[in-house]
Design a protein around this motif. Structure first.
Motif, mmCIF file in Angstrom:
data_model
loop_
_atom_site.group_PDB
_atom_site.id
_atom_site.type_symbol
_atom_site.label_atom_id
_atom_site.label_comp_id
_atom_site.label_asym_id
_atom_site.label_seq_id
_atom_site.Cartn_x
_atom_site.Cartn_y
_atom_site.Cartn_z
ATOM 1 N N THR A 131 0.840 -1.190 0.000
ATOM 2 C CA THR A 131 0.000 0.000 0.000
ATOM 3 C C THR A 131 0.878 1.244 0.000
ATOM 4 N N ASP A 133 -4.920 4.453 -0.699
ATOM 5 C CA ASP A 133 -5.895 3.845 -1.602
ATOM 6 C C ASP A 133 -5.270 3.335 -2.889
ATOM 7 N N GLU A 179 -5.782 0.016 -7.314
ATOM 8 C CA GLU A 179 -6.617 0.875 -6.491
ATOM 9 C C GLU A 179 -7.462 0.017 -5.557
ATOM 10 N N ARG A 180 -7.690 0.557 -4.357
ATOM 11 C CA ARG A 180 -8.482 -0.182 -3.377
ATOM 12 C C ARG A 180 -9.972 0.029 -3.643
ATOM 13 N N ARG A 181 -10.698 -1.078 -3.744
ATOM 14 C CA ARG A 181 -12.146 -1.038 -3.811
ATOM 15 C C ARG A 181 -12.698 -1.820 -2.618
ATOM 16 N N TRP A 227 -8.120 -5.235 -4.175
ATOM 17 C CA TRP A 227 -7.284 -4.411 -5.046
ATOM 18 C C TRP A 227 -7.574 -4.712 -6.515
#
Length: 228
Positions: free
Chosen positions: A46, A51, A214-216, A220
């Motif tokens: 990360t 994010d 990207e973090r959802r 990822w």
């Protein structure tokens, strides 16, 4: 997340290539094909903003089997560039460069470094920063005693990862001052595609490339590359 178990083992891919590998969302790792039907799991790190994440490889923490596999691959990628000299970038490129040089039939290589010895010349240095140490400005140095090994020679730069392309660019400037002609760069991983616009015109060969993530809510996901 501890990365102790990563970078130690290659395993056969489900279908012998990336088509059989699991897709997103990813939890903590990203599987990459490395050739010969083999796969290596990379941990997802990360980034400070929280994010976004990138796939990571720390090659001096890898098993000898993995290091040798990538040294073989980089030598294969570099052979067509016909370099006279292999130049290794600190810190992690120095794990690979001597092995690549040896596989290309060379008797030595040229290491660059971040430590300034008292006999060094500031004219043979460039400021650099890296994605992993963004708050620690450094200078990239070439030992002036190695100029005879470089002057008038075709050189290829070796590093573990090419991310923004700034370290390769800095090395190229120093090598120009040493009278060398940089004919290309080799790296295990192309991390995202930010480096492509910076190193436009320089042949860059990588074993594999990885996206930005990207973090959802479910994990990822790769971020689609923008124009250029």
């Amino acid at each position: 997340m501890s990365t102790e178990g990563f970078w130690q083992h290659l395993y056969p891919g489900p279908a012998g290539d990336s088509a059989g590998l699991p897709g997103p969302p990813y939890a903590d790792r990203f599987p990459v094909p490395v050739g010969g039907g083999l796969v290596l799991d990379l941990p997802l790190r990360t980034l400070p903003e929280g994010d976004r994440a990138v796939a990571s490889i720390i090659i001096n923490q890898a098993s000898f089997v993995v290091v040798d596999r990538f040294a073989d691959a980089l030598a294969g990628l570099g052979r067509e560039l016909a370099p006279d000299v292999v130049v290794g970038l600190p810190t992690l490129g120095l794990t690979l460069a001597p092995k690549v040089a040896e596989r290309l039939g060379h008797v030595n290589y040229v290491p660059m470094g971040y430590s300034r010895k008292f006999w060094y010349d500031e004219a043979l240095s460039e400021p650099v920063s890296s994605v992993t140490t963004p708050t620690q400005p450094k200078r990239l140095y070439l030992d002036p005693n190695l100029i005879p090994r470089l002057a008038g020679k075709r050189v290829v730069i070796v590093d573990d990862v090419v991310s923004r392309g700034t370290t390769v660019t800095a090395a190229r400037r120093v090598l120009d001052r040493a009278g060398a002609a940089t004919v290309g760069a080799l790296a295990i991983m192309g991390q995202t595609e930010r480096w492509k616009s910076v190193l436009d015109g320089l042949p860059v060969r990588t074993v594999f490339t990885t996206p930005l993530f990207e973090r959802r809510t479910d994990g990822w996901w790769p971020v689609a590359a923008g124009p250029g």
